[in-house]
Motif scaffolding. Structure first.
Motif, PDB file in Angstrom:
ATOM      1  N   ALA A   1      45.875  48.550  51.361  1.00 38.14           N
ATOM      2  CA  ALA A   1      44.986  49.004  50.294  1.00 38.14           C
ATOM      3  C   ALA A   1      43.791  48.059  50.165  1.00 38.14           C
ATOM      4  N   LEU A   2      44.054  46.771  50.312  1.00 38.63           N
ATOM      5  CA  LEU A   2      42.976  45.785  50.272  1.00 38.63           C
ATOM      6  C   LEU A   2      42.016  45.996  51.441  1.00 38.63           C
ATOM      7  N   ARG A   3      42.548  46.165  52.639  1.00 41.60           N
ATOM      8  CA  ARG A   3      41.707  46.400  53.821  1.00 41.60           C
ATOM      9  C   ARG A   3      40.894  47.686  53.666  1.00 41.60           C
ATOM     10  N   ASP A   4      41.536  48.730  53.133  1.00 41.48           N
ATOM     11  CA  ASP A   4      40.827  49.995  52.930  1.00 41.48           C
ATOM     12  C   ASP A   4      39.688  49.835  51.924  1.00 41.48           C
ATOM     13  N   ALA A   5      39.916  49.034  50.878  1.00 40.47           N
ATOM     14  CA  ALA A   5      38.865  48.789  49.888  1.00 40.47           C
ATOM     15  C   ALA A   5      37.678  48.079  50.535  1.00 40.47           C
ATOM     16  N   GLN A   6      37.963  47.125  51.412  1.00 41.57           N
ATOM     17  CA  GLN A   6      36.884  46.408  52.106  1.00 41.57           C
ATOM     18  C   GLN A   6      36.120  47.360  53.012  1.00 41.57           C
ATOM     19  N   ARG A   7      36.839  48.133  53.793  1.00 38.73           N
ATOM     20  CA  ARG A   7      36.179  49.070  54.714  1.00 38.73           C
ATOM     21  C   ARG A   7      35.448  50.169  53.959  1.00 38.73           C
ATOM     22  N   GLY A   8      36.105  50.707  52.911  1.00 41.91           N
ATOM     23  CA  GLY A   8      35.501  51.786  52.134  1.00 41.91           C
ATOM     24  C   GLY A   8      34.216  51.354  51.462  1.00 41.91           C
ATOM     25  N   ALA A   9      34.144  50.099  51.098  1.00 44.27           N
ATOM     26  CA  ALA A   9      32.936  49.572  50.460  1.00 44.27           C
ATOM     27  C   ALA A   9      31.867  49.247  51.494  1.00 44.27           C
ATOM     28  N   GLY A  10      32.240  49.278  52.762  1.00 44.58           N
ATOM     29  CA  GLY A  10      31.277  48.959  53.813  1.00 44.58           C
ATOM     30  C   GLY A  10      30.878  47.506  53.822  1.00 44.58           C
ATOM     31  N   VAL A  11      31.777  46.636  53.424  1.00 43.79           N
ATOM     32  CA  VAL A  11      31.471  45.217  53.349  1.00 43.79           C
ATOM     33  C   VAL A  11      31.686  44.584  54.712  1.00 43.79           C
TER      34      VAL A  11
ATOM     35  N   ALA B   1      39.640  44.303  44.114  1.00 42.01           N
ATOM     36  CA  ALA B   1      40.750  44.730  44.983  1.00 42.01           C
ATOM     37  C   ALA B   1      41.563  43.528  45.441  1.00 42.01           C
ATOM     38  N   LEU B   2      40.891  42.431  45.752  1.00 49.53           N
ATOM     39  CA  LEU B   2      41.586  41.218  46.176  1.00 49.53           C
ATOM     40  C   LEU B   2      42.421  40.651  45.030  1.00 49.53           C
ATOM     41  N   ARG B   3      41.853  40.630  43.832  1.00 46.91           N
ATOM     42  CA  ARG B   3      42.613  40.160  42.672  1.00 46.91           C
ATOM     43  C   ARG B   3      43.827  41.059  42.423  1.00 46.91           C
ATOM     44  N   SER B   4      43.661  42.357  42.563  1.00 38.82           N
ATOM     45  CA  SER B   4      44.784  43.285  42.368  1.00 38.82           C
ATOM     46  C   SER B   4      45.882  43.037  43.395  1.00 38.82           C
TER      47      SER B   4
ATOM     48  N   TRP C   1      39.645  44.292  34.191  1.00 37.67           N
ATOM     49  CA  TRP C   1      38.195  44.183  34.308  1.00 37.67           C
ATOM     50  C   TRP C   1      37.531  45.446  33.774  1.00 37.67           C
ATOM     51  N   ALA C   2      38.079  46.606  34.089  1.00 36.44           N
ATOM     52  CA  ALA C   2      37.493  47.872  33.647  1.00 36.44           C
ATOM     53  C   ALA C   2      37.456  47.967  32.127  1.00 36.44           C
TER      54      ALA C   2
ATOM     55  N   ARG D   1      36.096  31.114  47.104  1.00 29.71           N
ATOM     56  CA  ARG D   1      36.805  30.429  48.182  1.00 29.71           C
ATOM     57  C   ARG D   1      38.266  30.176  47.809  1.00 29.71           C
ATOM     58  N   VAL D   2      38.542  29.913  46.531  1.00 28.08           N
ATOM     59  CA  VAL D   2      39.918  29.684  46.089  1.00 28.08           C
ATOM     60  C   VAL D   2      40.702  30.990  46.155  1.00 28.08           C
ATOM     61  N   ILE D   3      40.072  32.088  45.755  1.00 26.80           N
ATOM     62  CA  ILE D   3      40.753  33.380  45.822  1.00 26.80           C
ATOM     63  C   ILE D   3      41.073  33.732  47.269  1.00 26.80           C
ATOM     64  N   VAL D   4      40.150  33.465  48.167  1.00 24.09           N
ATOM     65  CA  VAL D   4      40.398  33.728  49.591  1.00 24.09           C
ATOM     66  C   VAL D   4      41.510  32.817  50.105  1.00 24.09           C
ATOM     67  N   GLU D   5      41.517  31.554  49.693  1.00 25.73           N
ATOM     68  CA  GLU D   5      42.587  30.639  50.112  1.00 25.73           C
ATOM     69  C   GLU D   5      43.946  31.098  49.578  1.00 25.73           C
ATOM     70  N   LEU D   6      43.975  31.628  48.347  1.00 24.71           N
ATOM     71  CA  LEU D   6      45.214  32.180  47.804  1.00 24.71           C
ATOM     72  C   LEU D   6      45.695  33.355  48.654  1.00 24.71           C
ATOM     73  N   MET D   7      44.754  34.209  49.041  1.00 19.98           N
ATOM     74  CA  MET D   7      45.127  35.349  49.874  1.00 19.98           C
ATOM     75  C   MET D   7      45.719  34.880  51.204  1.00 19.98           C
TER      76      MET D   7
END
Length: 179
Positions: A39-49, A68-71, A103-104, A127-133
């Motif tokens: 789901a995280l990967r799909d959110a990244q791809r779907g956003a075109g990031v 999406a990453l926080r979720s 957030w919403a 960077r901390v969120i990415v390190e957590l992931m």
């Protein structure tokens, strides 16, 4: 007849970020982990990031990927940590005027107030969120990233310096006896 005992983790994994301890589930079932990861990967791809070129990305699109990453991370946390990690404040004139579960909800509340905006209750650098992931991927997938389609693979890192032009030792002719 052979017998083998397998241990299950029963205590949460703890990530200490500054003065905050975030608890992660002791064990996560593989399919739950993979569903969240995909789901995280799909959110990244779907956003075109393009994670290799974030300078050109639309900030609202990046915020969606961050959400999406926080979720994804919150789904792996114990309940109290997940609530803290996903909560957002409404700030008006540099003062917190409300705290919301998502957030919403915070964005909707901020829209009703002049000059108000939403911000994460637990503010962390990206960077901390990415390190957590990366840490949870290591924890729950045995140290390697889950497999995805080849189009989802990242490019290998470039090597510093110039490529060598020397001859490979396997192609060098070697003298043989008797010739």
């Amino acid at each position: 007849m052979a017998t083998r005992t397998f241990a299950l983790n029963t205590e949460p994994h703890i990530a200490t970020v500054g003065s905050v301890d975030l608890g992660f589930q002791p064990e996560v079932m593989g399919d739950d982990f993979m569903d969240g990861y995909m789901a995280l990967r799909d959110a990244q791809r779907g956003a075109g990031v393009d994670v290799e070129n974030l300078e050109d990305a639309d900030p609202s699109v990046l915020r969606g990927v961050t959400n999406a990453l926080r979720s994804f991370l919150a789904d792996l946390m114990v309940e109290d940590s997940a609530k803290l990690f996903l909560s957002a404040d409404v700030v008006q004139a540099r003062e917190v005027v409300g705290t919301y579960a998502t957030w919403a909800e915070a964005e909707a509340a901020a829209a009703d107030l002049d000059g108000a905006s939403a911000r994460w209750t637990l503010r962390l650098p990206d960077r901390v969120i990415v390190e957590l992931m990366e840490w949870v991927v290591e924890l729950y997938s045995g140290g390697s990233r889950p497999t995805t389609s080849s189009s989802g693979s990242s490019r290998p890192p470039s090597r510093a310096g110039r490529r060598g032009t020397g001859v490979s030792p396997s192609r060098v002719s070697t003298p043989t006896s008797g010739r």
